[in-house]
Design a protein around this motif. Structure first.
Motif, PDB file in Angstrom:
ATOM      1  N   ILE A  69     -11.069 -15.633  29.500  1.00 16.90           N
ATOM      2  CA  ILE A  69     -11.581 -16.942  29.100  1.00 16.90           C
ATOM      3  C   ILE A  69     -13.091 -17.038  29.316  1.00 16.90           C
ATOM      4  O   ILE A  69     -13.833 -17.579  28.487  1.00 16.90           O
ATOM      5  N   GLY A  70     -13.583 -16.519  30.409  1.00 21.06           N
ATOM      6  CA  GLY A  70     -14.996 -16.670  30.739  1.00 21.06           C
ATOM      7  C   GLY A  70     -15.931 -15.989  29.773  1.00 21.06           C
ATOM      8  O   GLY A  70     -17.107 -16.356  29.687  1.00 21.06           O
ATOM      9  N   GLN A  71     -15.456 -14.994  29.018  1.00 22.43           N
ATOM     10  CA  GLN A  71     -16.320 -14.253  28.105  1.00 22.43           C
ATOM     11  C   GLN A  71     -16.254 -14.753  26.669  1.00 22.43           C
ATOM     12  O   GLN A  71     -16.906 -14.190  25.793  1.00 22.43           O
ATOM     13  N   VAL A  72     -15.453 -15.784  26.399  1.00 23.56           N
ATOM     14  CA  VAL A  72     -15.389 -16.340  25.042  1.00 23.56           C
ATOM     15  C   VAL A  72     -16.713 -17.014  24.718  1.00 23.56           C
ATOM     16  O   VAL A  72     -17.169 -17.897  25.445  1.00 23.56           O
ATOM     17  N   SER A  73     -17.334 -16.597  23.612  1.00 24.21           N
ATOM     18  CA  SER A  73     -18.686 -17.060  23.287  1.00 24.21           C
ATOM     19  C   SER A  73     -18.764 -17.787  21.956  1.00 24.21           C
ATOM     20  O   SER A  73     -19.853 -17.961  21.411  1.00 24.21           O
ATOM     21  N   ILE A  74     -17.634 -18.218  21.413  1.00 24.51           N
ATOM     22  CA  ILE A  74     -17.634 -18.967  20.163  1.00 24.51           C
ATOM     23  C   ILE A  74     -16.883 -20.280  20.376  1.00 24.51           C
ATOM     24  O   ILE A  74     -16.118 -20.412  21.338  1.00 24.51           O
ATOM     25  N   PRO A  75     -17.077 -21.277  19.512  1.00 20.55           N
ATOM     26  CA  PRO A  75     -16.325 -22.532  19.645  1.00 20.55           C
ATOM     27  C   PRO A  75     -14.828 -22.283  19.537  1.00 20.55           C
ATOM     28  O   PRO A  75     -14.352 -21.706  18.560  1.00 20.55           O
ATOM     29  N   LEU A  76     -14.087 -22.707  20.559  1.00 17.37           N
ATOM     30  CA  LEU A  76     -12.650 -22.447  20.622  1.00 17.37           C
ATOM     31  C   LEU A  76     -11.914 -23.701  21.053  1.00 17.37           C
ATOM     32  O   LEU A  76     -12.201 -24.268  22.111  1.00 17.37           O
ATOM     33  N   LEU A  77     -10.959 -24.134  20.240  1.00 16.98           N
ATOM     34  CA  LEU A  77     -10.073 -25.247  20.580  1.00 16.98           C
ATOM     35  C   LEU A  77      -8.731 -24.682  21.009  1.00 16.98           C
ATOM     36  O   LEU A  77      -8.130 -23.871  20.300  1.00 16.98           O
ATOM     37  N   CYS A  78      -8.258 -25.100  22.179  1.00 13.02           N
ATOM     38  CA  CYS A  78      -6.961 -24.666  22.698  1.00 13.02           C
ATOM     39  C   CYS A  78      -6.036 -25.873  22.781  1.00 13.02           C
ATOM     40  O   CYS A  78      -6.434 -26.928  23.290  1.00 13.02           O
ATOM     41  N   ILE A  79      -4.817 -25.718  22.280  1.00  9.51           N
ATOM     42  CA  ILE A  79      -3.832 -26.809  22.273  1.00  9.51           C
ATOM     43  C   ILE A  79      -2.568 -26.330  22.965  1.00  9.51           C
ATOM     44  O   ILE A  79      -2.049 -25.253  22.655  1.00  9.51           O
ATOM     45  N   SER A  80      -2.069 -27.125  23.909  1.00  3.11           N
ATOM     46  CA  SER A  80      -0.825 -26.808  24.610  1.00  3.11           C
ATOM     47  C   SER A  80      -0.072 -28.092  24.891  1.00  3.11           C
ATOM     48  O   SER A  80      -0.674 -29.159  25.092  1.00  3.11           O
ATOM     49  N   ALA A  81       1.254 -27.987  24.907  1.00  4.17           N
ATOM     50  CA  ALA A  81       2.117 -29.101  25.301  1.00  4.17           C
ATOM     51  C   ALA A  81       2.593 -28.870  26.722  1.00  4.17           C
ATOM     52  O   ALA A  81       3.002 -27.758  27.077  1.00  4.17           O
ATOM     53  N   LEU A  82       2.543 -29.912  27.531  1.00  8.60           N
ATOM     54  CA  LEU A  82       2.930 -29.769  28.929  1.00  8.60           C
ATOM     55  C   LEU A  82       4.428 -29.583  29.104  1.00  8.60           C
ATOM     56  O   LEU A  82       4.871 -29.147  30.169  1.00  8.60           O
ATOM     57  N   ASP A  83       5.215 -29.924  28.081  1.00  8.50           N
ATOM     58  CA  ASP A  83       6.669 -29.713  28.172  1.00  8.50           C
ATOM     59  C   ASP A  83       7.119 -28.500  27.365  1.00  8.50           C
ATOM     60  O   ASP A  83       8.305 -28.386  27.020  1.00  8.50           O
ATOM     61  N   ASP A  84       6.190 -27.598  27.083  1.00  6.97           N
ATOM     62  CA  ASP A  84       6.524 -26.385  26.335  1.00  6.97           C
ATOM     63  C   ASP A  84       7.608 -25.606  27.089  1.00  6.97           C
ATOM     64  O   ASP A  84       7.398 -25.199  28.229  1.00  6.97           O
ATOM     65  N   PRO A  85       8.764 -25.389  26.480  1.00  8.61           N
ATOM     66  CA  PRO A  85       9.853 -24.707  27.202  1.00  8.61           C
ATOM     67  C   PRO A  85       9.715 -23.193  27.235  1.00  8.61           C
ATOM     68  O   PRO A  85      10.508 -22.523  27.901  1.00  8.61           O
ATOM     69  N   VAL A  86       8.729 -22.637  26.538  1.00  7.84           N
ATOM     70  CA  VAL A  86       8.536 -21.188  26.505  1.00  7.84           C
ATOM     71  C   VAL A  86       7.281 -20.785  27.267  1.00  7.84           C
ATOM     72  O   VAL A  86       7.308 -19.845  28.074  1.00  7.84           O
ATOM     73  N   CYS A  87       6.178 -21.461  27.025  1.00 10.29           N
ATOM     74  CA  CYS A  87       4.904 -21.169  27.686  1.00 10.29           C
ATOM     75  C   CYS A  87       4.621 -22.281  28.694  1.00 10.29           C
ATOM     76  O   CYS A  87       4.225 -23.388  28.303  1.00 10.29           O
ATOM     77  N   THR A  88       4.808 -21.996  29.961  1.00 12.76           N
ATOM     78  CA  THR A  88       4.746 -23.031  30.988  1.00 12.76           C
ATOM     79  C   THR A  88       3.330 -23.560  31.209  1.00 12.76           C
ATOM     80  O   THR A  88       2.338 -22.833  31.049  1.00 12.76           O
TER      81      THR A  88
END
Length: 566
Positions: A348-367
């Motif tokens: 994450i610290g080396q990402v140097s371009i505009p990046l939007l991250c979306i996650s759901a807090l109740d995601d049953p697969v990716c906690t």
């Protein structure tokens, strides 16, 4: 009443007899009602329903939580203008459950109907996979007779889609994203994983959660061929993990204007432990394992030669499959080693371009436990959007559930970014030497040694240092970054003026370049470092110099002392 009390005191078993008679006296339908009520409450909590919560809030939905650096220009100039990300998300009422949403998107996703244009891509290692295209003209009807693809000088923005685990361009959620993006005036291409989309594996390389080579080759190919089109990338699930890892590995040197990562697992080790924790998660684990086994059966010939085929067939979890297949094919020592090396959270610290991250807090697969909140907050290029509900790659909205909220949010973000001046522009790559490789941690800022032309000089680990080092012996080199050009010109002029007064002025050009580079590397940290170095050299060599002077001038000193005494 007194008779019952006396009977109970005389015989304690009489109490149990009375309780049984009372239980039989209650109508049986009341028992069924109580059992139904208990099961309803249990299932409501076990399956994480939130219908009554939505009902209590008047079906207004929950706000979207945004995590970003306070000094982030990407947030203030781009995300702040996105109404979707600053609004509220309300799940479809009859899908007010993350498991219902996740199952519905995979089995009844209501994807739009359209046809792709397929292009076969051949990787440098001999592997082959499919690129499935959908042009803006295909959905707009503006030019239905154009069957020749995209012109190389077409400036229409282009988006590369990276699907999730065992997913391809035919997945319902991918079709939602592709079709709606094309309708908004973009050309879209889905980069299918190796062995998926009906394409056979033609090399001994299989994709995994950290395999970034295919994405890198595809993006470089598209950037070179369609040079006039701004290039964006969207990754979903495992594809999001691959995308973020690739962005962290290459840093500034990516030809991508912006990107979005949706429902990334972030930390594969945490995710592996989470998906084996509860009964409901174990069902997902088993379902995904069956999908991986089906993928392996399609390529049984190579898997049986490269991996443990009997272990693959007996696998009951993703971890089992990775033990018998992924680790052996990818040459990982253990499963945990594979998970640690391929987790995108470390990049994450080396990402140097505009990046939007979306996650759901109740995601049953990716906690939610794996979301790198602090790392996203520390990087000025990243904005993390989280919702209370949404499931895994679902986020159905509206009463009919015909639309996906995350698709609308990603498209709006990319449109605003495209119309702004904050799109990333790739800097010209000057050298691919190992000393210019980006470090995997921004914490370590200590000096390193750079060996060039037999000279050893101090060097910082800033990626910009490598570019300045390569530019030091060319006086008229132009660089896209104006600030870098000004700094380079100033430092070069200082070094040139200092070298012009040295005895090596009449030496050959190669030696002059070597001396100039050496002096430049010594003095580049600050203007006083060369004088400090000279001072240290004088102090350290003075005893030797003094002894040599005393040896050569000993007789003269004795004569001078004798003359004075006489």
């Amino acid at each position: 009443m007194d008779d019952c009390s006396e009977a109970i005191l005389e015989s304690p078993t009489m109490a149990y007899k009375l309780l049984i008679e009372t239980a039989f006296a209650i109508p049986i339908w009341l028992y069924f009602f109580g059992l139904l009520l208990f099961c309803t409450v249990f299932l409501y909590n076990f399956l994480d329903f939130h219908f009554f919560q939505d009902l209590c809030t008047g079906f207004r939905g929950g706000p979207v939580s945004l995590t970003f650096n306070p000094y982030s220009e990407i947030y203030h100039a781009v995300v702040s203008k996105c109404k979707t990300l600053h609004g509220r998300y309300l799940a479809t009422p009859w899908l007010s459950n993350p498991h219902f949403q996740t199952s519905f998107i995979n089995f009844f996703g209501r994807p739009p109907v359209f046809s792709y244009r397929r292009q076969m891509f051949h990787a440098s290692d001999g592997g082959s996979f499919a690129l499935d295209w959908l042009m803006h003209s295909d959905v707009s009807g503006a030019d239905t007779r154009n069957d020749h693809g995209i012109a190389e000088d077409d400036a229409t923005p282009m988006i590369v889609m990276i699907p999730g685990l065992t997913s391809d361009s035919a997945s319902p959620y991918m079709k939602h994203l592709v079709f709606n993006t094309a309708k908004h005036g973009w050309n879209v291409v889905v980069s299918n994983h190796r062995g998926l989309g009906g394409v056979s594996v033609t090399s001994d390389c299989f994709y995994n959660a950290g395999w970034t080579e295919d994405v890198r080759e595809v993006i470089n190919y598209l950037h070179e061929k369609y040079y006039a089109a701004p290039l964006f990338v969207v990754g979903t699930s495992i594809g999001a993990n691959i995308l973020v890892k690739y962005l962290g590995e290459d840093g500034e040197n990516v030809p991508i204007a912006g990107a979005a990562a949706v429902c990334s697992p972030w930390d594969l080790l945490i995710g592996s432990r989470f998906i084996a924790r509860r009964l409901i998660q174990k069902l997902y684990d088993r379902a995904l394992t069956i999908g991986l086994q089906g993928y392996a059966q399609l390529h049984e010939t190579r898997y049986s030669r490269l991996a443990n085929w009997e272990g693959i067939k007996k696998s009951r979890s993703i971890r089992d499959f990775d033990t018998h297949a992924t680790c052996l094919v990818g040459n990982y020592e253990t499963v945990d080693t594979y998970y640690r090396r391929c987790s995108s959270a470390a990049f994450i610290g080396q990402v140097s371009i505009p990046l939007l991250c979306i996650s759901a807090l109740d995601d049953p697969v990716c906690t939610r436990e794996a979301i790198p909140w602090d790392e996203c907050r520390a990087n000025k290029n990243i904005v993390l959007a989280t919702t209370q509900h949404g499931g895994h790659l679902a986020f159905f909205e509206g009463f009919t559930g015909s639309g996906l909220w995350w698709v609308r949010a990603v498209i709006e973000f990319l449109e605003v970014l495209h119309s702004s001046s904050y799109m990333h522009i790739q800097k010209k790559k000057e050298s691919s030497g190992p000393h210019c490789a980006l470090l995997q941690s921004s914490i370590d800022q200590g000096p390193y040694l750079n060996v060039a032309d037999g000279m050893v000089a101090p060097m910082g680990n800033d990626p910009m240092d490598c570019a300045i080092n390569e530019l030091s012996d060319e006086t008229n080199r132009t660089v896209s970054d104006t600030g870098l050009r000004e700094v380079t010109d100033t430092r070069k002029s200082d070094v040139t003026s200092s070298v012009a007064h040295t005895p090596e002025e009449g030496s050959d050009s190669k030696g002059s370049t070597t001396v100039e580079r050496c002096l430049y590397q010594i003095s580049r940290q600050n203007k006083r470092s060369i004088w400090l170095l000279a001072y240290v050299a004088m102090l350290s060599t003075w005893p030797i110099v003094g002894a040599a002077l005393g040896f050569f001038f000993r007789k003269k000193i004795k004569r001078a002392l004798q003359g004075k005494s006489a």
